[in-house]
Design an enzyme around this catalytic site. Structure first.
Site, PDB file in Angstrom:
ATOM      1  N   GLY A 110     -34.875  -5.122  24.430  1.00  9.13           N
ATOM      2  CA  GLY A 110     -36.169  -5.695  24.002  1.00  9.13           C
ATOM      3  C   GLY A 110     -37.470  -4.754  24.531  1.00  9.13           C
ATOM      4  O   GLY A 110     -38.465  -4.853  23.780  1.00  9.13           O
ATOM      5  N   GLU A 113     -37.596  -1.647  22.595  1.00 11.30           N
ATOM      6  CA  GLU A 113     -37.958  -1.849  21.279  1.00 11.30           C
ATOM      7  C   GLU A 113     -39.530  -2.217  21.281  1.00 11.30           C
ATOM      8  O   GLU A 113     -40.458  -1.861  20.504  1.00 11.30           O
ATOM      9  CB  GLU A 113     -37.168  -3.115  20.856  1.00 11.30           C
ATOM     10  CG  GLU A 113     -35.620  -2.705  20.550  1.00 11.30           C
ATOM     11  CD  GLU A 113     -34.847  -3.699  20.085  1.00 11.30           C
ATOM     12  OE1 GLU A 113     -34.914  -4.695  21.107  1.00 11.30           O
ATOM     13  OE2 GLU A 113     -34.424  -3.783  19.099  1.00 11.30           O
TER      14      GLU A 113
HETATM   15  N1  CO8 Z   1     -32.897 -11.253  31.411  1.00 13.71           N
HETATM   16  C1  CO8 Z   1     -33.004 -12.160  32.503  1.00 13.71           C
HETATM   17  N2  CO8 Z   1     -32.947 -11.772  33.748  1.00 13.71           N
HETATM   18  C2  CO8 Z   1     -33.039 -10.434  33.984  1.00 13.71           C
HETATM   19  C3  CO8 Z   1     -33.004  -9.659  33.161  1.00 13.71           C
HETATM   20  C4  CO8 Z   1     -32.940  -9.791  31.848  1.00 13.71           C
HETATM   21  N3  CO8 Z   1     -32.944  -8.850  30.614  1.00 13.71           N
HETATM   22  N4  CO8 Z   1     -33.184  -8.358  33.537  1.00 13.71           N
HETATM   23  C5  CO8 Z   1     -32.856  -8.505  35.060  1.00 13.71           C
HETATM   24  N5  CO8 Z   1     -33.155  -9.864  35.087  1.00 13.71           N
HETATM   25  C6  CO8 Z   1     -32.966 -10.506  36.529  1.00 13.71           C
HETATM   26  C7  CO8 Z   1     -31.759 -10.476  37.160  1.00 13.71           C
HETATM   27  O1  CO8 Z   1     -31.047 -11.831  36.446  1.00 13.71           O
HETATM   28  C8  CO8 Z   1     -32.045 -10.864  38.434  1.00 13.71           C
HETATM   29  O2  CO8 Z   1     -32.287 -12.173  38.721  1.00 13.71           O
HETATM   30  P1  CO8 Z   1     -32.144 -13.041  40.056  1.00 13.71           P
HETATM   31  O3  CO8 Z   1     -32.737 -12.357  41.186  1.00 13.71           O
HETATM   32  O4  CO8 Z   1     -32.403 -14.341  39.717  1.00 13.71           O
HETATM   33  O5  CO8 Z   1     -30.389 -12.850  40.297  1.00 13.71           O
HETATM   34  C9  CO8 Z   1     -33.357  -9.936  38.660  1.00 13.71           C
HETATM   35  O6  CO8 Z   1     -33.772  -9.951  37.296  1.00 13.71           O
HETATM   36  C10 CO8 Z   1     -33.297  -8.503  39.387  1.00 13.71           C
HETATM   37  O7  CO8 Z   1     -32.350  -8.089  38.673  1.00 13.71           O
HETATM   38  P2  CO8 Z   1     -31.379  -7.111  39.112  1.00 13.71           P
HETATM   39  O8  CO8 Z   1     -30.563  -7.552  40.564  1.00 13.71           O
HETATM   40  O9  CO8 Z   1     -30.136  -6.667  38.029  1.00 13.71           O
HETATM   41  O10 CO8 Z   1     -32.182  -5.958  39.542  1.00 13.71           O
HETATM   42  P3  CO8 Z   1     -31.822  -4.290  39.573  1.00 13.71           P
HETATM   43  O11 CO8 Z   1     -32.767  -3.551  39.959  1.00 13.71           O
HETATM   44  O12 CO8 Z   1     -30.315  -4.196  40.238  1.00 13.71           O
HETATM   45  O13 CO8 Z   1     -31.249  -3.836  38.057  1.00 13.71           O
HETATM   46  C11 CO8 Z   1     -31.761  -3.639  35.630  1.00 13.71           C
HETATM   47  C12 CO8 Z   1     -32.291  -3.724  36.906  1.00 13.71           C
HETATM   48  C13 CO8 Z   1     -31.045  -2.573  35.497  1.00 13.71           C
HETATM   49  C14 CO8 Z   1     -32.881  -3.774  34.619  1.00 13.71           C
HETATM   50  C15 CO8 Z   1     -30.593  -4.907  35.431  1.00 13.71           C
HETATM   51  O14 CO8 Z   1     -31.351  -6.062  35.718  1.00 13.71           O
HETATM   52  C16 CO8 Z   1     -30.301  -5.187  33.886  1.00 13.71           C
HETATM   53  O15 CO8 Z   1     -29.309  -4.475  33.776  1.00 13.71           O
HETATM   54  N6  CO8 Z   1     -30.917  -6.056  33.243  1.00 13.71           N
HETATM   55  C17 CO8 Z   1     -30.568  -6.332  31.856  1.00 13.71           C
HETATM   56  C18 CO8 Z   1     -30.844  -5.311  30.803  1.00 13.71           C
HETATM   57  C19 CO8 Z   1     -30.388  -5.597  29.542  1.00 13.71           C
HETATM   58  O16 CO8 Z   1     -29.219  -5.835  29.158  1.00 13.71           O
HETATM   59  N7  CO8 Z   1     -31.467  -5.753  28.699  1.00 13.71           N
HETATM   60  C20 CO8 Z   1     -31.101  -6.031  27.349  1.00 13.71           C
HETATM   61  C21 CO8 Z   1     -31.188  -7.504  26.964  1.00 13.71           C
HETATM   62  S1  CO8 Z   1     -30.729  -7.907  25.239  1.00 13.71           S
HETATM   63  C22 CO8 Z   1     -32.271  -7.726  24.527  1.00 13.71           C
HETATM   64  O17 CO8 Z   1     -33.301  -7.330  24.927  1.00 13.71           O
HETATM   65  C23 CO8 Z   1     -31.876  -8.092  22.957  1.00 13.71           C
HETATM   66  C24 CO8 Z   1     -33.516  -7.790  22.322  1.00 13.71           C
HETATM   67  C25 CO8 Z   1     -33.207  -8.213  20.592  1.00 13.71           C
HETATM   68  C26 CO8 Z   1     -33.220  -9.699  20.658  1.00 13.71           C
HETATM   69  C27 CO8 Z   1     -33.636 -10.306  19.463  1.00 13.71           C
HETATM   70  C28 CO8 Z   1     -33.102 -11.771  19.193  1.00 13.71           C
HETATM   71  C29 CO8 Z   1     -33.057 -12.174  17.829  1.00 13.71           C
END
Ligand code: CO8
Length: 259
Positions: A110, A113
């Site tokens: 997102g 997007e």
């Molecule tokens: N949602 C919730 N929490 C998140 C997200 C996320 N998308 N991304 C990161 N965080 C949180 C982690 O859970 C973590 O929290 P905590 O410290 O409490 O454990 C904190 O942020 C730090 O994250 P990382 O330790 O993973 O940090 P890194 O620097 O190692 O990695 C990344 C950063 C690469 C961004 C990694 O966090 C990651 O891969 N995040 C998810 C990315 C992803 O998959 N995004 C797609 C999500 S789905 C989406 O966007 C759908 C859109 C359309 C929806 C339409 C609905 C109808």
């Protein structure tokens, strides 16, 4: 206790900076942040002093890491049918101001997007774009399946969506996902340069041109060209058109009044 705001706003010389600020979650877009983005957008839309809206992420490491996956996990099928993120992004595209996404760090799902819904994209070297939704068993559902293919072509969009690969700012510029690719310390300068180029144009013409491109893109050529013609007829009736053409003939800078 009321949680802190996830969106910071600041107006500087006609530019409305909308900064996503939830650094601890890589600026993941939860319901609260989405509502705040919408509120900020409405505010910018109403403010006549605002000419350009810049969307950016706080912290330098992430523009936005996508929808909040923890909230997403609880979603039921019918909840995907509400306007939601897709509706908000449509509102950004339809906004009367010019929108610029300034992407540093992660623009995933997102977040990517959101950048795709803006009119112009600028990326830094450390930018990372991707639509990794399939890894979660869902699809890009905030316009990604449609806008990405319209911007970079169907083949490249399918590759990015189906493999979930992440590309950097340089690659994003090479394939046309962003218009500008800059070093991180040059980002602010680039935003101001692009915004000031836009702001020198006639405001009515900006809107007419922006909407002719967005609306016309999905129509057949005949209808799209008719939209262009009608938009031009409107432009011909403006004082800005008189000012723009007169300024050229008089060899001076135009001073548009939005009339
Ligand atoms: N949602 C919730 N929490 C998140 C997200 C996320 N998308 N991304 C990161 N965080 C949180 C982690 O859970 C973590 O929290 P905590 O410290 O409490 O454990 C904190 O942020 C730090 O994250 P990382 O330790 O993973 O940090 P890194 O620097 O190692 O990695 C990344 C950063 C690469 C961004 C990694 O966090 C990651 O891969 N995040 C998810 C990315 C992803 O998959 N995004 C797609 C999500 S789905 C989406 O966007 C759908 C859109 C359309 C929806 C339409 C609905 C109808």
């Amino acid at each position: 206790m009321e949680p802190v705001s996830y969106v910071d706003v600041e107006i500087q010389q006609g530019i409305y900076f909308l900064t996503l600020n939830r650094i601890e979650a890589r600026n993941a877009l939860d319901a609260k942040m989405l509502a705040e983005i919408e509120g900020a957008l409405d505010e910018a839309e109403k403010n006549q002093d605002v000419k350009v809206i810049v969307v950016q992420g706080a912290g330098g490491k992430s523009f936005a890491a996508g929808a909040d996956i923890k909230q997403l996990q609880a979603r039921k099928p019918l909840e995907a049918l509400v306007p939601g993120m897709q509706g908000l992004y449509k509102k950004i595209e339809n906004c009367s101001k010019v929108t610029i996404a300034a992407v540093e760090g992660y623009a995933l799902g997102g977040g990517c997007e959101l950048a795709l819904a803006c009119d112009i994209r600028i990326a830094t070297k450390n930018a990372k774009f991707g639509l990794p939704e399939l890894n979660l068993g869902i699809i890009p559902g905030a316009g990604g399946t449609q806008r990405l293919s319209r911007i970079i072509g169907k083949g490249r969009a399918l590759d990015m969506i189906l493999t979930g690969k992440i590309i950097d700012g340089e690659e994003a510029e090479r394939i046309g996902l962003v218009s500008y690719y800059v070093e991180r310390d040059k980002l602010k300068e680039k935003i101001e340069e692009v915004a000031s180029q836009v702001m020198r144009k006639g405001p009515v013409a900006i809107q007419l041109a922006k909407h002719a491109v967005h609306k016309g893109y999905d129509l057949d050529m005949e209808t799209a060209l008719w939209i262009e013609k009608l938009s031009q007829a409107v432009a011909f009736g403006t004082e800005d058109k008189q000012e723009g053409t007169t300024a050229f003939i008089e060899k001076r800078q135009a001073e548009f009044q939005n009339k």
